[in-house]
Design an enzyme around this catalytic site. Sequence first.
Site, PDB file in Angstrom:
ATOM      1  N   LYS A  91     -16.211   9.112  -2.990  1.00  0.00           N
ATOM      2  CA  LYS A  91     -17.177   8.098  -3.411  1.00  0.00           C
ATOM      3  C   LYS A  91     -17.770   7.358  -2.213  1.00  0.00           C
ATOM      4  O   LYS A  91     -18.814   6.740  -2.305  1.00  0.00           O
ATOM      5  CB  LYS A  91     -16.499   7.103  -4.365  1.00  0.00           C
ATOM      6  CG  LYS A  91     -16.059   7.738  -5.692  1.00  0.00           C
ATOM      7  CD  LYS A  91     -15.475   6.713  -6.636  1.00  0.00           C
ATOM      8  CE  LYS A  91     -14.106   6.223  -6.203  1.00  0.00           C
ATOM      9  NZ  LYS A  91     -13.060   7.252  -6.305  1.00  0.00           N
ATOM     10  N   PHE A 132      -7.745  12.085   6.724  1.00  0.00           N
ATOM     11  CA  PHE A 132      -6.459  12.328   7.384  1.00  0.00           C
ATOM     12  C   PHE A 132      -5.298  12.011   6.445  1.00  0.00           C
ATOM     13  O   PHE A 132      -4.372  12.822   6.265  1.00  0.00           O
ATOM     14  CB  PHE A 132      -6.397  11.478   8.658  1.00  0.00           C
ATOM     15  CG  PHE A 132      -5.019  11.087   9.127  1.00  0.00           C
ATOM     16  CD1 PHE A 132      -4.029  12.042   9.328  1.00  0.00           C
ATOM     17  CD2 PHE A 132      -4.718   9.760   9.381  1.00  0.00           C
ATOM     18  CE1 PHE A 132      -2.757  11.672   9.776  1.00  0.00           C
ATOM     19  CE2 PHE A 132      -3.467   9.375   9.829  1.00  0.00           C
ATOM     20  CZ  PHE A 132      -2.478  10.335  10.013  1.00  0.00           C
ATOM     21  N   ASP A 137      -1.182  13.661   2.506  1.00  0.00           N
ATOM     22  CA  ASP A 137      -0.575  13.212   1.253  1.00  0.00           C
ATOM     23  C   ASP A 137      -0.505  14.344   0.240  1.00  0.00           C
ATOM     24  O   ASP A 137       0.492  14.481  -0.483  1.00  0.00           O
ATOM     25  CB  ASP A 137      -1.387  12.048   0.689  1.00  0.00           C
ATOM     26  CG  ASP A 137      -0.697  11.379  -0.495  1.00  0.00           C
ATOM     27  OD1 ASP A 137       0.368  10.788  -0.298  1.00  0.00           O
ATOM     28  OD2 ASP A 137      -1.241  11.459  -1.617  1.00  0.00           O
ATOM     29  N   ASP A 141       2.876  15.613  -1.537  1.00  0.00           N
ATOM     30  CA  ASP A 141       3.008  15.514  -2.996  1.00  0.00           C
ATOM     31  C   ASP A 141       2.871  16.861  -3.694  1.00  0.00           C
ATOM     32  O   ASP A 141       3.004  16.939  -4.919  1.00  0.00           O
ATOM     33  CB  ASP A 141       1.936  14.567  -3.555  1.00  0.00           C
ATOM     34  CG  ASP A 141       2.222  13.116  -3.233  1.00  0.00           C
ATOM     35  OD1 ASP A 141       3.338  12.824  -2.768  1.00  0.00           O
ATOM     36  OD2 ASP A 141       1.331  12.274  -3.438  1.00  0.00           O
ATOM     37  N   ARG A 146      -8.068  17.894  -5.398  1.00  0.00           N
ATOM     38  CA  ARG A 146      -8.515  16.636  -4.807  1.00  0.00           C
ATOM     39  C   ARG A 146     -10.038  16.623  -4.867  1.00  0.00           C
ATOM     40  O   ARG A 146     -10.691  17.559  -4.431  1.00  0.00           O
ATOM     41  CB  ARG A 146      -8.029  16.522  -3.357  1.00  0.00           C
ATOM     42  CG  ARG A 146      -8.604  15.357  -2.576  1.00  0.00           C
ATOM     43  CD  ARG A 146      -8.017  14.036  -3.027  1.00  0.00           C
ATOM     44  NE  ARG A 146      -6.605  13.910  -2.735  1.00  0.00           N
ATOM     45  CZ  ARG A 146      -5.887  12.815  -2.985  1.00  0.00           C
ATOM     46  NH1 ARG A 146      -6.480  11.767  -3.560  1.00  0.00           N
ATOM     47  NH2 ARG A 146      -4.601  12.758  -2.714  1.00  0.00           N
ATOM     48  N   ASP A 208       6.959   4.974  -0.329  1.00  0.00           N
ATOM     49  CA  ASP A 208       6.621   5.722  -1.537  1.00  0.00           C
ATOM     50  C   ASP A 208       7.427   7.018  -1.624  1.00  0.00           C
ATOM     51  O   ASP A 208       8.008   7.349  -2.667  1.00  0.00           O
ATOM     52  CB  ASP A 208       5.125   6.024  -1.538  1.00  0.00           C
ATOM     53  CG  ASP A 208       4.630   6.596  -2.861  1.00  0.00           C
ATOM     54  OD1 ASP A 208       5.269   6.332  -3.897  1.00  0.00           O
ATOM     55  OD2 ASP A 208       3.615   7.303  -2.858  1.00  0.00           O
ATOM     56  N   LYS A 240       0.526   0.984   1.713  1.00  0.00           N
ATOM     57  CA  LYS A 240      -0.010   2.344   1.611  1.00  0.00           C
ATOM     58  C   LYS A 240      -1.496   2.367   1.289  1.00  0.00           C
ATOM     59  O   LYS A 240      -2.227   3.250   1.757  1.00  0.00           O
ATOM     60  CB  LYS A 240       0.748   3.136   0.541  1.00  0.00           C
ATOM     61  CG  LYS A 240       0.260   4.576   0.402  1.00  0.00           C
ATOM     62  CD  LYS A 240       0.999   5.331  -0.692  1.00  0.00           C
ATOM     63  CE  LYS A 240       0.425   6.730  -0.852  1.00  0.00           C
ATOM     64  NZ  LYS A 240       1.100   7.506  -1.911  1.00  0.00           N
ATOM     65  N   PHE A 279      -6.628  -2.047  -7.618  1.00  0.00           N
ATOM     66  CA  PHE A 279      -7.143  -0.690  -7.450  1.00  0.00           C
ATOM     67  C   PHE A 279      -6.032   0.343  -7.656  1.00  0.00           C
ATOM     68  O   PHE A 279      -6.222   1.366  -8.315  1.00  0.00           O
ATOM     69  CB  PHE A 279      -7.746  -0.542  -6.055  1.00  0.00           C
ATOM     70  CG  PHE A 279      -8.321   0.814  -5.764  1.00  0.00           C
ATOM     71  CD1 PHE A 279      -9.619   1.134  -6.128  1.00  0.00           C
ATOM     72  CD2 PHE A 279      -7.568   1.788  -5.103  1.00  0.00           C
ATOM     73  CE1 PHE A 279     -10.164   2.378  -5.845  1.00  0.00           C
ATOM     74  CE2 PHE A 279      -8.091   3.028  -4.827  1.00  0.00           C
ATOM     75  CZ  PHE A 279      -9.397   3.335  -5.195  1.00  0.00           C
ATOM     76  N   ASP A 283      -5.391   3.211 -10.408  1.00  0.00           N
ATOM     77  CA  ASP A 283      -5.136   4.594 -10.012  1.00  0.00           C
ATOM     78  C   ASP A 283      -3.945   5.160 -10.775  1.00  0.00           C
ATOM     79  O   ASP A 283      -3.974   6.309 -11.229  1.00  0.00           O
ATOM     80  CB  ASP A 283      -4.872   4.664  -8.503  1.00  0.00           C
ATOM     81  CG  ASP A 283      -5.637   5.789  -7.839  1.00  0.00           C
ATOM     82  OD1 ASP A 283      -6.795   6.035  -8.222  1.00  0.00           O
ATOM     83  OD2 ASP A 283      -5.068   6.429  -6.932  1.00  0.00           O
ATOM     84  N   ASP A 284      -2.892   4.363 -10.908  1.00  0.00           N
ATOM     85  CA  ASP A 284      -1.709   4.805 -11.644  1.00  0.00           C
ATOM     86  C   ASP A 284      -2.046   5.018 -13.120  1.00  0.00           C
ATOM     87  O   ASP A 284      -1.567   5.973 -13.752  1.00  0.00           O
ATOM     88  CB  ASP A 284      -0.587   3.773 -11.511  1.00  0.00           C
ATOM     89  CG  ASP A 284      -0.055   3.663 -10.098  1.00  0.00           C
ATOM     90  OD1 ASP A 284      -0.425   4.504  -9.248  1.00  0.00           O
ATOM     91  OD2 ASP A 284       0.720   2.722  -9.835  1.00  0.00           O
TER      92      ASP A 284
END
Length: 394
Positions: A91, A132, A137, A141, A146, A208, A240, A279, A283-284
Amino acid sequence: MKMLSRSSFLARLATLTPAVATRSVIDEKYYSTSDAPAKHPMYSPSERRDFMAVFTDLNRQLSLEDLPKELVPLLGKHMTKCIQYNVPDGKKNRGFSVPFTYKLLTDKSQHTEENLRLAMVLGWTVEFLQAFFLVADDIMDQSETRRGKKCWYKQKDIGLTAFNDSILLETCVYTALKQYFADKDYYMSLVDLYQEVTKFTSLGQALDLISAETFQQKIGKAHSLDHFTMERYKAIVKYKTSYYSFYLPIALAMRLAEIKRTDFYEKAERILLSMGLYFQVQDDFLDCYGDPEVTGKVGTDIQDGKCSWLVVMALQRADHKQTKELALRYGSHKEEDVKWVKNLYTELGLKKLFNHYEAEFYDDIQDMIQQISGDELPQQIFHSLLARIYKRNK
């Protein structure tokens, strides 16, 4: 360093307009989640074209011109592809916030071709830092998608080479800073800010990952849920996400505008970290309830055993039986277990709880913004950020 011709760059910049008037109330219809352009009225098509034109120059410079000559035929194509695949497709809220904020902080007489270009370059350094973090990430994960496409490490002939590519993307930040800002009095301040924010983000990522790893250490047949606390969750989010996503772009613009008062930075930080928490809660929520066709990724927080806002709130509301069952099912990749967890969230009323949290956050953040006087920082910096994230769906 190759740059756009003066005439072509000025032609692009001629359409850049002063910031729009602040909207003190966010109108649901005006900022419709189904109407992305309406949600970002401060972004005109010409401004986006100007911003992307700077990226094209940076990509060429960083992937070809700044490589040692003997490496250009060996790595140039790979660098170009890596940058093009991972940097420009988001975005770009973080990056565009830098020139947008810079224009709010400075007089029109300072909106020269050089200064506006520097603001856009600085904005793209944030996007390179974001790339990066995301490339690394996704590997950690084991994510699949993505931004609506396969993760970089999932690409053919890439694999774990992507981890080194993430490091290369980080080096692009400092290469660009040196190329464009080394002769500026605030150059080392920019470098120090990036080093501090990168450190904070890495610490948040560590917390995390350790939380997820601790969760995987079973007690008998059940997972331990003891560390899924709101205190830990807020610490993860603060370090994070909030610093690099919200504080960094604004602090960069403030340095470019040569604002030196530490109390101004502190007041901005307080508001921006609060926005960062909201935010991440969003996201969660979207990880569980968002449409992958819209968000661009398939949520995996439940499967990964993440310390998310949803599981923390579930544990605060669940009875003993539900908590015991959640400990058995959370962190499982089995479809029936994921479905059970989502059903529990519904049963506990977490959608309604999120809506309540969102409304409460909006009232609180408006109060915080109103406490900033125009003699300190323009309130529109914060109102514009709020407009971009409030009730988002991706």
